[in-house]
Scaffold this active site. Sequence first.
Site, short mmCIF file in Angstrom:
data_model
loop_
_atom_site.label_atom_id
_atom_site.label_comp_id
_atom_site.label_asym_id
_atom_site.label_seq_id
_atom_site.Cartn_x
_atom_site.Cartn_y
_atom_site.Cartn_z
N HIS A 78 13.83 23.09 1.42
CA HIS A 78 14.42 24.10 0.54
C HIS A 78 14.18 23.69 -0.91
O HIS A 78 14.39 22.53 -1.27
CB HIS A 78 15.91 24.26 0.82
CG HIS A 78 16.18 24.60 2.26
ND1 HIS A 78 16.04 25.89 2.74
CD2 HIS A 78 16.50 23.83 3.32
CE1 HIS A 78 16.30 25.89 4.05
NE2 HIS A 78 16.58 24.66 4.40
N GLU A 135 20.92 31.21 1.99
CA GLU A 135 21.19 29.89 1.42
C GLU A 135 20.91 28.82 2.48
O GLU A 135 21.81 28.36 3.17
CB GLU A 135 22.64 29.77 0.93
CG GLU A 135 22.88 30.30 -0.47
CD GLU A 135 23.08 31.81 -0.51
OE1 GLU A 135 23.02 32.39 -1.60
OE2 GLU A 135 23.29 32.40 0.57
N SER A 136 19.64 28.49 2.67
CA SER A 136 19.16 27.38 3.51
C SER A 136 18.92 27.77 4.97
O SER A 136 18.26 28.78 5.21
CB SER A 136 20.05 26.14 3.36
OG SER A 136 20.01 25.68 2.02
N SER A 138 12.33 28.65 0.99
CA SER A 138 12.91 27.99 2.15
C SER A 138 11.94 28.08 3.31
O SER A 138 11.20 29.06 3.44
CB SER A 138 14.24 28.65 2.55
OG SER A 138 15.26 28.37 1.63
N CYS A 144 23.43 25.91 0.85
CA CYS A 144 23.44 25.48 -0.55
C CYS A 144 24.27 26.45 -1.38
O CYS A 144 25.03 27.26 -0.86
CB CYS A 144 22.01 25.38 -1.07
SG CYS A 144 21.06 26.91 -0.92
#
Length: 346
Positions: free
Chosen positions: A247, A70-71, A233, A85
């Site tokens: 992203h 997540e990022s 990403s 995120c």
Amino acid sequence: MEQDHPLREEKMMYAYEGTEKLLEIWFEGNEYGDLRKIPINELEKMLSDVECSIVSSCVGITQTAYVLSESSMFVSRNRFILKTCGTTKCLNAVPKIISLAREYCGMVEVPMFFYSRKNFLHPDLHTGLYSNFLLETKFLDNIIESGAAYCLGRMNGDHWFMYMKDKPISVEEPEIPDQTLEILMTDLNPGVMGIFHLSRSQSAREMTDKSGISGLFRDAVIDDFNFDPCGYSMNGLLEGAGYFTIHVTPEIEFSYVSFEANVIFSRSEYNVLINNVLQVFKPGRFSMTLFANNSAKCGVSSGIFENNLNNYKRNDCQFCQFSTYDVTFGHYSLPEPQQKLIPSEL
């Protein structure tokens, strides 16, 4: 234990929160300290508490960049950046990284601290601490001395939360230019978003090239990653301590793209970069922020927030000035007819 509401569980099956929480912490207290000495297994434990993991990394001369599930995360000698995120718990990293910096680097002071996020696209997906920014503020007040919370933008529209601690002006220490630009985009062009599906592109590298991302900074060392069946990403390492990161949440129902860069640019250079980013992604609307310190090459941050930018109308613009930094928030959108006329590549 808090129980998930059935409607929240149903929405989580088909919605994803692209909006990130962004954390940046600067450390002092040991001129020989280096955050890159923190063992990788300790960073992985910290990220587990945040509910994300490392999927790729790129080692540069001045920093190491990590693509996360997540990022992203960036670790340099005295600066730690974490951007996550989804429904991740970014603030769980704050006490942990402060403890790790003290234990492995002898760095015991936090002279500058920044935490920010745009209002969530799906606020009902977030529970507990992240259900209200006042709760996030209260959490940080118990850790960060002399922090302050702000909200810029329309409370009944797109807005941006910020919690920060700025250091006092020092006449003894020469200030190094520092400036960070974020462009947070929604209502994105379906044709562009299609590039970030594996049904249209076979690899992250193809997504990077086909979209035009590779042309934003031609000398960057790029570490890109694609998700299955869609999503993207990337981190880019630039000369010196520079970086940029992008992203993409490409699902049309909740499309979202973030762009962030800490390049030391003038106002005219920023204008070119911003227009290039908008040309790559073609958002229907976007929020933009610029942090700049007193030595920034661009001067005061508000200088790049023009009334009309690449055919986009500026709806809001707010400026805040602190001890050594200032920040400007702007919100832009295309006129409604132009949003409908953007050509699709599908």
